[in-house]
Design a protein around this motif. Structure first.
Motif, PDB file in Angstrom:
ATOM      1  N   UNK A   1       0.828  -1.207   0.000  1.00 27.80           N
ATOM      2  CA  UNK A   1       0.000   0.000   0.000  1.00 27.80           C
ATOM      3  C   UNK A   1       0.865   1.262   0.000  1.00 27.80           C
ATOM      4  N   UNK A   2       1.978   1.228   0.733  1.00 26.53           N
ATOM      5  CA  UNK A   2       2.904   2.354   0.786  1.00 26.53           C
ATOM      6  C   UNK A   2       3.510   2.620  -0.604  1.00 26.53           C
ATOM      7  N   UNK A   3       3.941   1.558  -1.271  1.00 29.17           N
ATOM      8  CA  UNK A   3       4.489   1.715  -2.626  1.00 29.17           C
ATOM      9  C   UNK A   3       3.452   2.314  -3.570  1.00 29.17           C
ATOM     10  N   UNK A   4       2.213   1.857  -3.441  1.00 26.65           N
ATOM     11  CA  UNK A   4       1.130   2.395  -4.271  1.00 26.65           C
ATOM     12  C   UNK A   4       0.902   3.878  -3.967  1.00 26.65           C
ATOM     13  N   UNK A   5       0.940   4.232  -2.693  1.00 24.70           N
ATOM     14  CA  UNK A   5       0.773   5.631  -2.303  1.00 24.70           C
ATOM     15  C   UNK A   5       1.851   6.501  -2.936  1.00 24.70           C
ATOM     16  N   UNK A   6       3.103   6.076  -2.822  1.00 26.50           N
ATOM     17  CA  UNK A   6       4.203   6.866  -3.390  1.00 26.50           C
ATOM     18  C   UNK A   6       4.104   6.946  -4.909  1.00 26.50           C
ATOM     19  N   UNK A   7       3.728   5.844  -5.537  1.00 30.92           N
ATOM     20  CA  UNK A   7       3.609   5.830  -7.003  1.00 30.92           C
ATOM     21  C   UNK A   7       2.465   6.715  -7.485  1.00 30.92           C
ATOM     22  N   UNK A   8       1.502   6.972  -6.608  1.00 28.71           N
ATOM     23  CA  UNK A   8       0.322   7.754  -6.990  1.00 28.71           C
ATOM     24  C   UNK A   8       0.436   9.237  -6.684  1.00 28.71           C
ATOM     25  N   UNK A   9       1.502   9.650  -6.010  1.00 30.73           N
ATOM     26  CA  UNK A   9       1.615  11.076  -5.693  1.00 30.73           C
ATOM     27  C   UNK A   9       1.659  11.862  -6.992  1.00 30.73           C
ATOM     28  N   UNK A  10       0.974  12.951  -6.996  1.00 30.57           N
ATOM     29  CA  UNK A  10       0.851  13.771  -8.187  1.00 30.57           C
ATOM     30  C   UNK A  10      -0.387  13.449  -9.008  1.00 30.57           C
ATOM     31  N   UNK A  11      -1.010  12.316  -8.721  1.00 29.97           N
ATOM     32  CA  UNK A  11      -2.213  11.925  -9.460  1.00 29.97           C
ATOM     33  C   UNK A  11      -3.488  12.377  -8.773  1.00 29.97           C
ATOM     34  N   UNK A  12      -3.375  12.738  -7.504  1.00 31.49           N
ATOM     35  CA  UNK A  12      -4.524  13.213  -6.734  1.00 31.49           C
ATOM     36  C   UNK A  12      -3.981  14.054  -5.587  1.00 31.49           C
ATOM     37  N   UNK A  13      -4.878  14.747  -4.898  1.00 29.94           N
ATOM     38  CA  UNK A  13      -4.420  15.545  -3.765  1.00 29.94           C
ATOM     39  C   UNK A  13      -4.153  14.638  -2.562  1.00 29.94           C
ATOM     40  N   UNK A  14      -3.525  15.211  -1.552  1.00 27.44           N
ATOM     41  CA  UNK A  14      -3.112  14.431  -0.379  1.00 27.44           C
ATOM     42  C   UNK A  14      -4.296  13.754   0.299  1.00 27.44           C
ATOM     43  N   UNK A  15      -5.420  14.456   0.399  1.00 27.70           N
ATOM     44  CA  UNK A  15      -6.585  13.883   1.078  1.00 27.70           C
ATOM     45  C   UNK A  15      -7.079  12.622   0.363  1.00 27.70           C
ATOM     46  N   UNK A  16      -7.152  12.686  -0.951  1.00 31.82           N
ATOM     47  CA  UNK A  16      -7.641  11.536  -1.722  1.00 31.82           C
ATOM     48  C   UNK A  16      -6.667  10.357  -1.644  1.00 31.82           C
ATOM     49  N   UNK A  17      -5.382  10.644  -1.754  1.00 33.24           N
ATOM     50  CA  UNK A  17      -4.397   9.566  -1.669  1.00 33.24           C
ATOM     51  C   UNK A  17      -4.378   8.946  -0.274  1.00 33.24           C
ATOM     52  N   UNK A  18      -4.491   9.781   0.738  1.00 35.45           N
ATOM     53  CA  UNK A  18      -4.526   9.255   2.104  1.00 35.45           C
ATOM     54  C   UNK A  18      -5.750   8.374   2.304  1.00 35.45           C
ATOM     55  N   UNK A  19      -6.894   8.771   1.752  1.00 34.71           N
ATOM     56  CA  UNK A  19      -8.113   7.944   1.858  1.00 34.71           C
ATOM     57  C   UNK A  19      -7.887   6.576   1.250  1.00 34.71           C
ATOM     58  N   UNK A  20      -7.215   6.535   0.099  1.00 28.83           N
ATOM     59  CA  UNK A  20      -6.914   5.244  -0.532  1.00 28.83           C
ATOM     60  C   UNK A  20      -6.049   4.379   0.365  1.00 28.83           C
ATOM     61  N   UNK A  21      -5.263   5.027   1.201  1.00 27.29           N
ATOM     62  CA  UNK A  21      -4.388   4.313   2.125  1.00 27.29           C
ATOM     63  C   UNK A  21      -5.106   3.982   3.429  1.00 27.29           C
ATOM     64  N   UNK A  22      -6.356   4.445   3.551  1.00 26.98           N
ATOM     65  CA  UNK A  22      -7.129   4.192   4.757  1.00 26.98           C
ATOM     66  C   UNK A  22      -6.943   5.238   5.837  1.00 26.98           C
ATOM     67  N   UNK A  23      -6.476   6.415   5.455  1.00 25.20           N
ATOM     68  CA  UNK A  23      -6.225   7.488   6.407  1.00 25.20           C
ATOM     69  C   UNK A  23      -7.205   8.620   6.159  1.00 25.20           C
ATOM     70  N   UNK A  24      -7.868   9.037   7.226  1.00 25.24           N
ATOM     71  CA  UNK A  24      -8.717  10.225   7.178  1.00 25.24           C
ATOM     72  C   UNK A  24      -7.891  11.369   7.755  1.00 25.24           C
TER      73      UNK A  24
END
Length: 188
Positions: free
Chosen positions: A139-162
């Motif tokens: 999940x961490x690798x996916x988060x890093x690979x996705x930076x720039x594709x969405x804002x921090x809030x959306x990427x954090x949600x994908x990681x299960x973080x509110x």
């Protein structure tokens, strides 16, 4: 910009904590002190810079400011942040930090990045304890690979973080609290 520091903070924390496991005496104090000074600079000092910038923007909507007003706002922000912990205030900080003039709220991503990276580290430690480290890493690798594709809030949600949930940020601060506790224990 808010996620630019994520990988470096996360990896620095892993490396520094590995160094702490091996370090003894003065070397351990050095590693802990380095961590804590960096965290204090980002969490505390940058907060004073944020307060200063916000106040400047609010006042500039009304009129131009004098050099003395900039200095007064700077010392106000330092007092608001540090209370009586500073012996000497730096009223001309606004004049020696060029980023105030190149980008509004330039400092914010550093605080967000530090606390976000430490929050992820806290989750990593929990995953290691629970035996779910491989899932975390994917999940961490996916988060890093996705930076720039969405804002921090959306990427954090994908990681299960509110990002509005205090628990995540408390986890970040708990990493720092543990370092403070270890420092106090080490100095006796």
């Amino acid at each position: 910009m808010t996620l630019a520091e994520t990988a470096s903070i996360f990896c620095e924390t892993i490396i520094q904590n590995a160094a702490l496991e091996q370090a003894r005496g003065e070397e351990k104090l050095y590693v802990l002190e380095t961590q804590l000074m960096g965290h204090a600079q980002v969490v505390v000092d940058i907060h004073s810079r944020y307060l200063f910038e916000r106040a400047v923007h609010e006042k500039r909507e009304q009129r131009d400011l004098t050099a003395q007003e900039f200095s007064d706002l700077m010392t106000w922000a330092q007092c608001e942040t540090y209370g009586d912990a500073l012996d000497t205030l730096h009223p001309y900080m606004w004049a020696v930090k060029p980023h105030y003039y190149s980008s509004s709220f330039y400092n914010y991503p550093y605080t967000f990045g530090l606390l976000f990276g430490l929050g992820l580290y806290a989750q990593y430690e929990q995953a290691r304890a629970n035996g779910t480290e491989a899932d975390f890493q994917a999940r961490y690798d996916d988060l890093l690979a996705s930076t720039g594709l969405a804002d921090a809030r959306m990427l954090a949600q994908r990681f299960g973080i509110d990002l509005h949930a205090p628990e995540f940020w408390e986890g970040s601060l708990n990493v720092i609290r543990a370092q403070i506790d270890e420092y106090v224990k080490t100095v006796g």
